[in-house]
Design a protein around this motif. Structure first.
Motif, PDB file in Angstrom:
ATOM      1  N   GLY A  43       0.682  -1.381   0.116  1.00  0.00           N
ATOM      2  CA  GLY A  43       0.035  -0.130   0.071  1.00  0.00           C
ATOM      3  C   GLY A  43       0.799   1.105   0.075  1.00  0.00           C
ATOM      4  O   GLY A  43       1.948   1.225   0.136  1.00  0.00           O
ATOM      5  N   VAL A  82      -1.653   7.776   2.325  1.00  0.00           N
ATOM      6  CA  VAL A  82      -2.871   8.906   1.274  1.00  0.00           C
ATOM      7  C   VAL A  82      -1.973   9.839   0.805  1.00  0.00           C
ATOM      8  O   VAL A  82      -2.496  10.342  -0.456  1.00  0.00           O
ATOM      9  CB  VAL A  82      -3.841   9.336   2.461  1.00  0.00           C
ATOM     10  N   THR A  98      -0.785   9.234  -2.616  1.00  0.00           N
ATOM     11  CA  THR A  98      -1.692   8.946  -3.797  1.00  0.00           C
ATOM     12  C   THR A  98      -2.633  10.292  -4.270  1.00  0.00           C
ATOM     13  O   THR A  98      -3.120  10.021  -5.074  1.00  0.00           O
ATOM     14  CB  THR A  98      -2.753   7.716  -3.354  1.00  0.00           C
ATOM     15  N   PRO A 121      -6.623   5.963  -9.422  1.00  0.00           N
ATOM     16  CA  PRO A 121      -6.472   4.832  -8.534  1.00  0.00           C
ATOM     17  C   PRO A 121      -6.758   3.645  -9.602  1.00  0.00           C
ATOM     18  O   PRO A 121      -7.193   3.705 -10.701  1.00  0.00           O
ATOM     19  CB  PRO A 121      -7.863   4.876  -7.693  1.00  0.00           C
ATOM     20  N   ASP A 129      -3.650  -2.474  -0.012  1.00  0.00           N
ATOM     21  CA  ASP A 129      -4.490  -1.331   0.636  1.00  0.00           C
ATOM     22  C   ASP A 129      -5.677  -0.662   0.206  1.00  0.00           C
ATOM     23  O   ASP A 129      -5.625   0.569  -0.048  1.00  0.00           O
ATOM     24  CB  ASP A 129      -3.290  -0.529   1.130  1.00  0.00           C
ATOM     25  N   GLY A 130      -6.476  -1.629  -0.692  1.00  0.00           N
ATOM     26  CA  GLY A 130      -7.497  -0.904  -1.289  1.00  0.00           C
ATOM     27  C   GLY A 130      -8.826  -1.554  -0.853  1.00  0.00           C
ATOM     28  O   GLY A 130      -8.974  -2.630  -0.256  1.00  0.00           O
ATOM     29  N   TRP A 172     -12.723   7.690  -3.305  1.00  0.00           N
ATOM     30  CA  TRP A 172     -12.023   6.926  -2.057  1.00  0.00           C
ATOM     31  C   TRP A 172     -10.612   7.320  -2.051  1.00  0.00           C
ATOM     32  O   TRP A 172     -10.143   7.390  -1.125  1.00  0.00           O
ATOM     33  CB  TRP A 172     -12.125   5.514  -2.221  1.00  0.00           C
ATOM     34  N   ARG A 232      -7.763   6.009  -2.908  1.00  0.00           N
ATOM     35  CA  ARG A 232      -6.905   5.008  -2.498  1.00  0.00           C
ATOM     36  C   ARG A 232      -5.897   4.683  -3.738  1.00  0.00           C
ATOM     37  O   ARG A 232      -6.535   4.542  -4.857  1.00  0.00           O
ATOM     38  CB  ARG A 232      -7.550   3.862  -1.784  1.00  0.00           C
TER      39      ARG A 232
END
Length: 255
Positions: free
Chosen positions: A5, A8, A11, A16, A42-43, A121, A123
């Motif tokens: 992952g 935050v 990203t 994504p 980590d999704g 999201w 992510r």
């Protein structure tokens, strides 16, 4: 932060990656693989299953959400991104529902919403566990995928289904994961599998062995949730096999 992952802050502003775990036939370990990939990458894990073998059940939801509160059904009705459930040592989950099949919009709408939710999201990855086959949910989840992960077992009927899928979905970004492979693979099926993927020009991820204890495991925590220095000896091989698959999925998604 999980094994593959990102924080935050890493990203924000990035697009994504959507990982769809799909199979033309059930019983090939699709849900287990999706569950582990979602944790490692980590999704959020979106559960498009509507039967008892679902990721939601594995996660610990023995009863479905009341239909009027079912977050995935509500999200399809409103278009708003559903709020995933969270729990230590498990992937964040958008649970499925027994009524989901009747509530699904058209595949094009599903694809648009999945892409929209992934952005909202914020992510690095979103993982989708699909219902087996080429129904509305499967077609909708395949369309926006950066990688379509297909677990493959070395059995005649399963390879028959895979062969058809390799032709029908050859334009998608497929990645085959040989799964539940016995210590001595059946020679005829292994040769056939190698020939199929070579002729289709489809990449193959590192294999996952047939771990007999896996089917009896009742703990909801992901196998990949152990830190590297605390992995029990019993699951060490499976743990490392899953990490190698996640590395390959991540590499393919970034292309």
């Amino acid at each position: 932060m999980h094994a593959y992952g990102h924080s935050v802050s890493d990203t924000r502003g990035m697009t994504p990656k959507i990982i769809t775990v799909w199979a033309p036939k059930g019983g090939v370990g699709k849900t287990t693989l999706a569950y582990e990939l979602a944790y490692m990458l980590d999704g959020p894990l979106i559960d498009f299953e509507w039967d008892s073998g679902s990721a939601s059940y594995q996660w610990g939801l023995k009863e479905p959400e009341p239909v009027e509160k079912a977050r995935l059904i509500r999200a399809f009705r409103t278009g708003n991104a559903p709020r995933p459930l969270r729990q230590d040592r498990r992937p964040d989950l958008v649970p499925g529902h027994p009524d989901l099949e009747d509530e699904l919009p058209e595949p094009e709408r599903i694809a648009d919403l999945l892409a929209k939710w992934a952005v909202e999201w914020d992510r690095p990855y979103v993982v989708i566990d699909t219902h087996p086959g080429s129904g509305r949910a499967g077609r909708g989840a395949l369309a926006p995928a950066n990688v379509v992960v297909i677990p493959a077992v070395l059995k005649t009927k399963e390879l028959n289904a895979l062969e058809v899928a390799l032709g029908e979905y050859r334009d998608y970004p497929l990645l085959i994961v040989p799964n539940m492979i016995p210590p001595v693979p059946p020679a005829r099926e292994l040769d056939r599998f190698r020939r199929m993927v070579r002729e289709a020009g489809v990449p193959v991820a590192p294999p996952v062995s047939n771990h007999v204890w896996w089917s009896r495991r009742v703990m909801p925590g992901a196998i990949s949730a152990y830190s590297e220095d605390q992995v029990p000896a019993k699951i060490y091989t499976a743990y490392n096999e899953l990490r190698r698959v996640a590395e390959e999925v991540s590499k393919r998604a970034e292309r």
